[in-house]
Design an enzyme around this catalytic site. Structure first.
Site, PDB file in Angstrom:
ATOM      1  N   ARG A  35       0.723  -1.005   0.210  1.00  0.00           N
ATOM      2  CA  ARG A  35      -0.007   0.185  -0.067  1.00  0.00           C
ATOM      3  C   ARG A  35       0.805   1.296   0.059  1.00  0.00           C
ATOM      4  O   ARG A  35       0.371   2.493   0.511  1.00  0.00           O
ATOM      5  CB  ARG A  35      -0.984   0.039   1.098  1.00  0.00           C
ATOM      6  CG  ARG A  35      -2.172  -1.176   1.196  1.00  0.00           C
ATOM      7  CD  ARG A  35      -3.172  -0.939   2.289  1.00  0.00           C
ATOM      8  NE  ARG A  35      -3.906  -2.190   2.242  1.00  0.00           N
ATOM      9  CZ  ARG A  35      -4.901  -2.290   3.133  1.00  0.00           C
ATOM     10  NH1 ARG A  35      -4.521  -1.856   4.260  1.00  0.00           N
ATOM     11  NH2 ARG A  35      -5.661  -3.499   3.190  1.00  0.00           N
ATOM     12  N   ARG A  39      -2.679   6.552   1.085  1.00  0.00           N
ATOM     13  CA  ARG A  39      -3.256   7.626   1.672  1.00  0.00           C
ATOM     14  C   ARG A  39      -2.262   8.338   2.900  1.00  0.00           C
ATOM     15  O   ARG A  39      -2.521   9.505   3.227  1.00  0.00           O
ATOM     16  CB  ARG A  39      -4.573   7.249   2.612  1.00  0.00           C
ATOM     17  CG  ARG A  39      -5.969   7.031   1.786  1.00  0.00           C
ATOM     18  CD  ARG A  39      -6.961   6.651   2.766  1.00  0.00           C
ATOM     19  NE  ARG A  39      -6.793   5.249   3.280  1.00  0.00           N
ATOM     20  CZ  ARG A  39      -7.577   4.704   4.315  1.00  0.00           C
ATOM     21  NH1 ARG A  39      -8.431   5.251   4.769  1.00  0.00           N
ATOM     22  NH2 ARG A  39      -7.219   3.482   4.697  1.00  0.00           N
ATOM     23  N   ARG A  48      -6.614  12.140  -5.267  1.00  0.00           N
ATOM     24  CA  ARG A  48      -8.047  11.540  -4.900  1.00  0.00           C
ATOM     25  C   ARG A  48      -9.005  12.579  -4.677  1.00  0.00           C
ATOM     26  O   ARG A  48     -10.107  12.408  -5.131  1.00  0.00           O
ATOM     27  CB  ARG A  48      -7.724  10.653  -3.594  1.00  0.00           C
ATOM     28  CG  ARG A  48      -9.186   9.956  -3.184  1.00  0.00           C
ATOM     29  CD  ARG A  48      -9.451   9.033  -3.837  1.00  0.00           C
ATOM     30  NE  ARG A  48     -10.732   8.468  -3.257  1.00  0.00           N
ATOM     31  CZ  ARG A  48     -10.877   7.387  -2.285  1.00  0.00           C
ATOM     32  NH1 ARG A  48      -9.747   6.861  -1.794  1.00  0.00           N
ATOM     33  NH2 ARG A  48     -12.085   7.101  -2.175  1.00  0.00           N
ATOM     34  N   ASP A  85      -7.153  -2.736  -7.130  1.00  0.00           N
ATOM     35  CA  ASP A  85      -7.876  -3.202  -6.006  1.00  0.00           C
ATOM     36  C   ASP A  85      -8.273  -4.751  -6.396  1.00  0.00           C
ATOM     37  O   ASP A  85      -8.276  -5.026  -7.315  1.00  0.00           O
ATOM     38  CB  ASP A  85      -9.189  -2.361  -5.596  1.00  0.00           C
ATOM     39  CG  ASP A  85      -9.651  -2.681  -4.181  1.00  0.00           C
ATOM     40  OD1 ASP A  85      -9.064  -2.165  -3.432  1.00  0.00           O
ATOM     41  OD2 ASP A  85     -10.499  -3.704  -4.325  1.00  0.00           O
ATOM     42  N   TYR A 159     -15.775 -11.561  -0.067  1.00  0.00           N
ATOM     43  CA  TYR A 159     -16.428 -10.456  -0.375  1.00  0.00           C
ATOM     44  C   TYR A 159     -17.552 -10.798  -1.374  1.00  0.00           C
ATOM     45  O   TYR A 159     -18.607 -10.206  -1.129  1.00  0.00           O
ATOM     46  CB  TYR A 159     -15.345  -9.508  -1.045  1.00  0.00           C
ATOM     47  CG  TYR A 159     -14.459  -8.690   0.070  1.00  0.00           C
ATOM     48  CD1 TYR A 159     -14.966  -7.617   0.715  1.00  0.00           C
ATOM     49  CD2 TYR A 159     -13.276  -9.456  -0.017  1.00  0.00           C
ATOM     50  CE1 TYR A 159     -13.803  -7.071   1.309  1.00  0.00           C
ATOM     51  CE2 TYR A 159     -12.350  -8.830   1.069  1.00  0.00           C
ATOM     52  CZ  TYR A 159     -12.643  -7.619   1.638  1.00  0.00           C
ATOM     53  OH  TYR A 159     -11.366  -7.088   2.504  1.00  0.00           O
TER      54      TYR A 159
END
Length: 351
Positions: A35, A39, A48, A85, A159
Protein backbone atom coordinates in the site's frame (compact mmCIF):
# COMPACT_ATOMS: atom_id res chain seq x y z
CA UNK A 1 -3.67 -22.64 -28.90
CA UNK A 2 -0.15 -21.29 -28.48
CA UNK A 3 0.79 -19.55 -25.25
CA UNK A 4 0.89 -15.75 -25.43
CA UNK A 5 4.28 -14.38 -26.30
CA UNK A 6 6.32 -12.68 -23.62
CA UNK A 7 6.37 -8.87 -23.80
CA UNK A 8 9.56 -7.26 -24.96
CA UNK A 9 11.51 -5.79 -22.03
CA UNK A 10 13.02 -2.40 -22.79
CA UNK A 11 14.17 -1.82 -19.19
CA UNK A 12 17.52 -3.61 -19.24
CA UNK A 13 19.12 -2.16 -16.10
CA UNK A 14 19.79 -4.35 -13.07
CA UNK A 15 16.70 -4.68 -10.89
CA UNK A 16 17.68 -5.82 -7.39
CA UNK A 17 14.14 -6.72 -6.29
CA UNK A 18 13.55 -8.87 -9.34
CA UNK A 19 16.90 -10.59 -8.77
CA UNK A 20 15.91 -11.47 -5.20
CA UNK A 21 12.54 -12.85 -6.30
CA UNK A 22 14.51 -15.09 -8.67
CA UNK A 23 16.60 -16.43 -5.80
CA UNK A 24 19.62 -14.13 -5.47
CA UNK A 25 20.78 -12.53 -2.23
CA UNK A 26 21.39 -8.80 -2.47
CA UNK A 27 23.04 -6.37 -0.09
CA UNK A 28 21.51 -3.95 0.64
CA UNK A 29 18.16 -5.68 0.80
CA UNK A 30 15.68 -4.35 -1.78
CA UNK A 31 12.61 -2.76 -0.27
CA UNK A 32 9.06 -1.80 -1.11
CA UNK A 33 5.99 -1.39 1.12
CA UNK A 34 2.53 -2.80 0.69
CA UNK A 35 0.00 0.00 0.00
CA UNK A 36 2.94 2.34 -0.58
CA UNK A 37 0.78 4.21 -3.12
CA UNK A 38 -1.95 5.51 -0.86
CA UNK A 39 -3.39 7.74 1.79
CA UNK A 40 -0.22 8.46 3.80
CA UNK A 41 1.06 10.48 0.82
CA UNK A 42 -0.14 14.10 0.46
CA UNK A 43 0.16 13.86 -3.33
CA UNK A 44 -2.18 10.86 -3.32
CA UNK A 45 -4.73 12.66 -1.15
CA UNK A 46 -4.66 15.66 -3.47
CA UNK A 47 -5.22 13.53 -6.57
CA UNK A 48 -7.96 11.51 -4.88
CA UNK A 49 -9.78 14.73 -3.95
CA UNK A 50 -9.53 15.88 -7.55
CA UNK A 51 -10.70 12.62 -9.12
CA UNK A 52 -13.51 11.70 -6.73
CA UNK A 53 -14.34 8.12 -5.72
CA UNK A 54 -11.81 5.33 -5.32
CA UNK A 55 -13.16 3.21 -8.18
CA UNK A 56 -13.16 6.26 -10.44
CA UNK A 57 -9.47 6.65 -9.65
CA UNK A 58 -8.74 2.98 -10.39
CA UNK A 59 -10.54 3.25 -13.74
CA UNK A 60 -8.71 6.45 -14.72
CA UNK A 61 -5.59 4.85 -16.18
CA UNK A 62 -3.49 8.01 -16.31
CA UNK A 63 -4.35 8.90 -12.72
CA UNK A 64 -3.80 5.31 -11.51
CA UNK A 65 -0.41 5.28 -13.24
CA UNK A 66 0.50 8.53 -11.51
CA UNK A 67 -0.50 7.06 -8.12
CA UNK A 68 1.63 3.97 -8.82
CA UNK A 69 4.63 6.17 -9.57
CA UNK A 70 4.21 8.67 -6.70
CA UNK A 71 6.12 6.66 -4.06
CA UNK A 72 8.84 5.83 -6.57
CA UNK A 73 9.40 9.52 -7.27
CA UNK A 74 9.40 10.40 -3.57
CA UNK A 75 11.33 7.47 -2.04
CA UNK A 76 12.94 5.50 -4.87
CA UNK A 77 11.59 2.15 -3.69
CA UNK A 78 13.01 -0.89 -5.47
CA UNK A 79 9.51 -2.01 -6.46
CA UNK A 80 6.39 -0.26 -7.75
CA UNK A 81 3.08 -1.98 -6.95
CA UNK A 82 0.23 -1.48 -9.39
CA UNK A 83 -2.49 0.82 -8.04
CA UNK A 84 -5.76 -1.10 -8.26
CA UNK A 85 -7.93 -3.25 -5.96
CA UNK A 86 -8.51 -6.98 -5.44
CA UNK A 87 -12.25 -6.52 -6.03
CA UNK A 88 -11.91 -5.68 -9.71
CA UNK A 89 -12.17 -9.46 -10.29
CA UNK A 90 -15.71 -9.85 -8.88
CA UNK A 91 -16.60 -6.67 -10.76
CA UNK A 92 -15.40 -8.36 -13.97
CA UNK A 93 -17.32 -11.52 -13.06
CA UNK A 94 -20.53 -9.48 -13.04
CA UNK A 95 -21.12 -8.15 -9.54
CA UNK A 96 -21.80 -4.47 -9.02
CA UNK A 97 -18.97 -2.79 -7.08
CA UNK A 98 -19.23 0.38 -5.03
CA UNK A 99 -16.95 1.93 -2.44
CA UNK A 100 -18.95 3.59 0.33
CA UNK A 101 -17.32 6.47 2.17
CA UNK A 102 -16.41 5.33 5.68
CA UNK A 103 -17.88 1.86 5.13
CA UNK A 104 -15.67 0.14 2.57
CA UNK A 105 -16.55 -1.85 -0.55
CA UNK A 106 -19.99 -3.27 -1.37
CA UNK A 107 -20.64 -6.02 -3.93
CA UNK A 108 -24.11 -6.91 -5.14
CA UNK A 109 -25.83 -9.24 -5.37
CA UNK A 110 -24.15 -11.15 -2.52
CA UNK A 111 -23.60 -14.75 -3.59
CA UNK A 112 -24.72 -16.11 -0.24
CA UNK A 113 -28.24 -15.96 -1.68
CA UNK A 114 -27.64 -15.55 -5.44
CA UNK A 115 -26.33 -18.08 -7.95
CA UNK A 116 -22.97 -17.46 -9.57
CA UNK A 117 -24.31 -18.44 -12.99
CA UNK A 118 -26.85 -15.62 -12.73
CA UNK A 119 -24.09 -13.05 -13.11
CA UNK A 120 -23.22 -11.62 -16.50
CA UNK A 121 -19.45 -11.43 -16.88
CA UNK A 122 -17.98 -8.08 -17.96
CA UNK A 123 -14.24 -8.67 -18.56
CA UNK A 124 -13.95 -5.31 -20.32
CA UNK A 125 -14.10 -3.72 -16.87
CA UNK A 126 -10.46 -4.78 -16.46
CA UNK A 127 -9.24 -2.96 -19.56
CA UNK A 128 -8.32 0.25 -17.66
CA UNK A 129 -6.03 -1.77 -15.39
CA UNK A 130 -4.06 -3.12 -18.35
CA UNK A 131 -3.73 0.40 -19.73
CA UNK A 132 -2.43 1.55 -16.34
CA UNK A 133 0.22 -1.18 -16.51
CA UNK A 134 1.32 -0.06 -19.96
CA UNK A 135 1.61 3.56 -18.85
CA UNK A 136 3.62 2.72 -15.73
CA UNK A 137 5.92 0.31 -17.59
CA UNK A 138 6.67 3.11 -20.05
CA UNK A 139 7.65 5.63 -17.35
CA UNK A 140 9.14 3.48 -14.58
CA UNK A 141 12.87 3.89 -13.84
CA UNK A 142 14.76 0.99 -15.42
CA UNK A 143 16.12 -0.28 -12.10
CA UNK A 144 12.65 -0.52 -10.50
CA UNK A 145 10.75 -3.82 -10.49
CA UNK A 146 7.10 -3.51 -11.48
CA UNK A 147 4.74 -5.67 -9.40
CA UNK A 148 1.25 -6.64 -10.50
CA UNK A 149 -1.20 -8.32 -8.16
CA UNK A 150 -4.55 -9.98 -7.59
CA UNK A 151 -6.50 -11.22 -4.63
CA UNK A 152 -6.34 -14.94 -3.95
CA UNK A 153 -9.58 -16.90 -4.47
CA UNK A 154 -10.47 -17.41 -0.81
CA UNK A 155 -10.16 -13.74 0.12
CA UNK A 156 -11.98 -12.53 -3.00
CA UNK A 157 -14.74 -15.10 -2.37
CA UNK A 158 -15.34 -13.76 1.15
CA UNK A 159 -16.37 -10.44 -0.36
CA UNK A 160 -18.37 -12.00 -3.19
CA UNK A 161 -20.39 -14.21 -0.84
CA UNK A 162 -21.07 -11.65 1.90
CA UNK A 163 -21.19 -8.60 -0.36
CA UNK A 164 -18.76 -6.79 1.91
CA UNK A 165 -15.85 -7.31 4.26
CA UNK A 166 -16.36 -8.88 7.68
CA UNK A 167 -14.35 -9.49 10.82
CA UNK A 168 -14.54 -13.30 10.81
CA UNK A 169 -15.78 -14.21 7.28
CA UNK A 170 -18.52 -16.22 8.97
CA UNK A 171 -21.01 -16.25 6.08
CA UNK A 172 -18.41 -17.49 3.65
CA UNK A 173 -17.04 -20.12 6.03
CA UNK A 174 -20.57 -21.40 6.65
CA UNK A 175 -21.25 -21.61 2.91
CA UNK A 176 -17.98 -23.50 2.34
CA UNK A 177 -19.09 -26.13 4.87
CA UNK A 178 -22.78 -26.15 3.93
CA UNK A 179 -22.48 -26.26 0.15
CA UNK A 180 -18.88 -27.01 -0.90
CA UNK A 181 -19.95 -27.68 -4.49
CA UNK A 182 -21.50 -24.23 -4.98
CA UNK A 183 -18.68 -22.56 -3.09
CA UNK A 184 -16.11 -24.50 -5.10
CA UNK A 185 -17.67 -23.15 -8.29
CA UNK A 186 -17.10 -19.60 -6.99
CA UNK A 187 -13.47 -20.41 -6.13
CA UNK A 188 -12.91 -21.98 -9.56
CA UNK A 189 -14.39 -18.96 -11.35
CA UNK A 190 -12.18 -16.58 -9.40
CA UNK A 191 -9.08 -18.71 -10.04
CA UNK A 192 -9.71 -18.89 -13.80
CA UNK A 193 -10.34 -15.15 -14.02
CA UNK A 194 -7.24 -14.45 -11.91
CA UNK A 195 -4.96 -16.45 -14.21
CA UNK A 196 -6.22 -14.49 -17.20
CA UNK A 197 -6.04 -11.17 -15.32
CA UNK A 198 -2.48 -11.66 -14.10
CA UNK A 199 -1.43 -12.98 -17.48
CA UNK A 200 -2.63 -9.81 -19.15
CA UNK A 201 -0.80 -7.71 -16.54
CA UNK A 202 2.38 -9.62 -17.39
CA UNK A 203 1.84 -9.11 -21.12
CA UNK A 204 1.26 -5.39 -20.51
CA UNK A 205 4.55 -4.97 -18.64
CA UNK A 206 4.71 -6.10 -14.99
CA UNK A 207 7.86 -7.98 -13.93
CA UNK A 208 6.38 -10.08 -11.12
CA UNK A 209 2.98 -10.65 -9.50
CA UNK A 210 1.69 -11.06 -5.96
CA UNK A 211 -1.31 -13.05 -4.74
CA UNK A 212 -2.90 -11.42 -1.68
CA UNK A 213 -4.81 -13.74 0.67
CA UNK A 214 -5.67 -11.24 3.36
CA UNK A 215 -8.21 -13.48 5.15
CA UNK A 216 -6.48 -16.86 4.99
CA UNK A 217 -5.96 -16.82 8.76
CA UNK A 218 -9.67 -17.41 9.45
CA UNK A 219 -9.62 -21.03 8.22
CA UNK A 220 -9.03 -24.34 9.96
CA UNK A 221 -6.06 -26.41 8.67
CA UNK A 222 -8.25 -28.66 6.51
CA UNK A 223 -10.18 -25.72 5.06
CA UNK A 224 -6.94 -23.83 4.51
CA UNK A 225 -5.62 -26.76 2.49
CA UNK A 226 -8.81 -26.89 0.42
CA UNK A 227 -9.63 -23.22 -0.14
CA UNK A 228 -6.22 -21.50 0.08
CA UNK A 229 -3.46 -23.90 -0.89
CA UNK A 230 -5.23 -25.82 -3.66
CA UNK A 231 -6.55 -22.86 -5.73
CA UNK A 232 -3.35 -20.89 -5.31
CA UNK A 233 -1.31 -23.90 -6.42
CA UNK A 234 -3.50 -24.09 -9.53
CA UNK A 235 -3.00 -20.40 -10.32
CA UNK A 236 0.77 -20.66 -9.82
CA UNK A 237 1.03 -23.75 -12.03
CA UNK A 238 -0.96 -22.20 -14.87
CA UNK A 239 0.91 -18.90 -14.74
CA UNK A 240 4.27 -20.64 -14.61
CA UNK A 241 3.35 -22.74 -17.62
CA UNK A 242 2.52 -19.59 -19.61
CA UNK A 243 5.09 -17.17 -18.17
CA UNK A 244 7.97 -19.23 -16.75
CA UNK A 245 10.23 -16.20 -16.20
CA UNK A 246 7.76 -14.17 -14.11
CA UNK A 247 8.18 -14.62 -10.33
CA UNK A 248 5.04 -15.14 -8.23
CA UNK A 249 4.84 -13.97 -4.61
CA UNK A 250 2.29 -15.60 -2.30
CA UNK A 251 1.06 -13.65 0.72
CA UNK A 252 -1.28 -15.71 2.93
CA UNK A 253 -1.83 -13.31 5.82
CA UNK A 254 -2.52 -15.02 9.12
CA UNK A 255 -1.38 -18.46 7.93
CA UNK A 256 0.94 -18.89 10.92
CA UNK A 257 2.26 -22.43 11.27
CA UNK A 258 0.64 -23.35 7.94
CA UNK A 259 3.19 -21.21 6.06
CA UNK A 260 5.68 -24.03 5.33
CA UNK A 261 2.93 -26.18 3.80
CA UNK A 262 1.69 -23.23 1.75
CA UNK A 263 5.21 -22.57 0.43
CA UNK A 264 5.87 -26.21 -0.46
CA UNK A 265 2.51 -27.00 -2.01
CA UNK A 266 1.76 -23.81 -3.93
CA UNK A 267 5.33 -23.62 -5.27
CA UNK A 268 5.35 -19.82 -5.17
CA UNK A 269 8.69 -18.22 -6.03
CA UNK A 270 8.67 -16.02 -2.93
CA UNK A 271 6.64 -15.88 0.26
CA UNK A 272 5.30 -12.76 1.97
CA UNK A 273 4.97 -13.08 5.76
CA UNK A 274 2.90 -10.90 8.05
CA UNK A 275 3.90 -9.08 11.21
CA UNK A 276 2.62 -11.83 13.55
CA UNK A 277 5.35 -14.24 12.38
CA UNK A 278 8.63 -14.49 14.29
CA UNK A 279 11.23 -13.88 11.56
CA UNK A 280 13.71 -16.23 13.22
CA UNK A 281 11.10 -19.02 13.22
CA UNK A 282 10.31 -18.31 9.57
CA UNK A 283 13.99 -18.41 8.61
CA UNK A 284 14.28 -21.88 10.17
CA UNK A 285 10.90 -23.34 9.18
CA UNK A 286 10.53 -22.27 5.55
CA UNK A 287 12.11 -24.13 2.62
CA UNK A 288 15.82 -23.41 2.37
CA UNK A 289 16.76 -20.59 -0.03
CA UNK A 290 13.11 -19.60 -0.60
CA UNK A 291 12.97 -15.80 -1.01
CA UNK A 292 10.92 -14.20 1.74
CA UNK A 293 9.27 -10.80 1.93
CA UNK A 294 8.40 -8.89 5.08
CA UNK A 295 7.65 -8.50 7.87
CA UNK A 296 7.81 -5.21 9.77
CA UNK A 297 4.75 -4.35 11.86
CA UNK A 298 3.09 -1.27 10.25
CA UNK A 299 2.57 0.11 13.77
CA UNK A 300 6.31 -0.07 14.44
CA UNK A 301 6.76 2.16 11.41
CA UNK A 302 4.32 4.64 12.92
CA UNK A 303 6.04 4.45 16.32
CA UNK A 304 9.47 5.23 14.87
CA UNK A 305 12.55 5.75 17.00
CA UNK A 306 14.36 2.92 18.77
CA UNK A 307 11.44 0.51 18.44
CA UNK A 308 11.49 0.86 14.66
CA UNK A 309 15.27 0.48 14.54
CA UNK A 310 15.19 -2.64 16.73
CA UNK A 311 12.43 -4.30 14.70
CA UNK A 312 14.17 -3.48 11.43
CA UNK A 313 17.51 -4.85 12.60
CA UNK A 314 15.92 -8.07 13.89
CA UNK A 315 14.26 -8.77 10.56
CA UNK A 316 17.45 -8.04 8.62
CA UNK A 317 19.48 -10.38 10.86
CA UNK A 318 16.93 -13.18 10.72
CA UNK A 319 16.85 -13.27 6.92
CA UNK A 320 20.50 -12.48 6.26
CA UNK A 321 21.11 -16.06 5.12
CA UNK A 322 18.51 -16.16 2.35
CA UNK A 323 17.08 -13.93 -0.39
CA UNK A 324 15.00 -11.25 1.33
CA UNK A 325 12.78 -8.36 0.27
CA UNK A 326 12.23 -5.92 3.12
CA UNK A 327 8.57 -5.00 3.46
CA UNK A 328 5.81 -4.51 5.98
CA UNK A 329 3.75 -7.36 7.38
CA UNK A 330 0.68 -5.72 5.87
CA UNK A 331 -0.25 -2.39 4.31
CA UNK A 332 1.18 0.95 5.36
CA UNK A 333 -1.31 2.87 7.50
CA UNK A 334 -2.70 6.30 6.53
CA UNK A 335 -1.25 8.09 9.57
CA UNK A 336 2.32 6.92 8.95
CA UNK A 337 4.76 9.86 9.12
CA UNK A 338 6.71 10.43 5.91
CA UNK A 339 9.87 10.98 7.97
CA UNK A 340 9.58 7.47 9.43
CA UNK A 341 9.45 5.96 5.95
CA UNK A 342 12.55 7.92 5.00
CA UNK A 343 14.31 6.72 8.14
CA UNK A 344 13.35 3.10 7.49
CA UNK A 345 14.74 3.26 3.96
CA UNK A 346 18.01 4.69 5.25
CA UNK A 347 18.31 1.88 7.81
CA UNK A 348 17.56 -0.88 5.30
CA UNK A 349 19.92 0.54 2.72
CA UNK A 350 22.85 0.74 5.10
CA UNK A 351 23.32 -2.93 4.22
Amino acid sequence: MDAPSEPSDTRQADRPLLAVLRGERRDPTPVWLMRQAGRYLPEYRALRAEKGGFLDLVHDSEAAADVTLQPIRRFGFDGAILFSDILVIPHALGQDLRFMAGEGPRLSPPLVDYALDGLEAAPERLDPVYETVRLVARDLPPETTFLGFAGSPWTVATYMVAGQGSRDQAETRRMAYRDPKAFGAIIDAIAASTVDYLGKQIEAGVDAVQLFDSWSGSLSPAQFEHWVIAPNAKIVAELRDRYPDTPIIGFPKGAGEKLPAYARETMVDALGIDETIDPEWAADALPEALPVQGNLDPLALIAGGERLDHATDRIKRAFAGRPHVFNLGHGILPDTPIAHVEHLLACVRQG
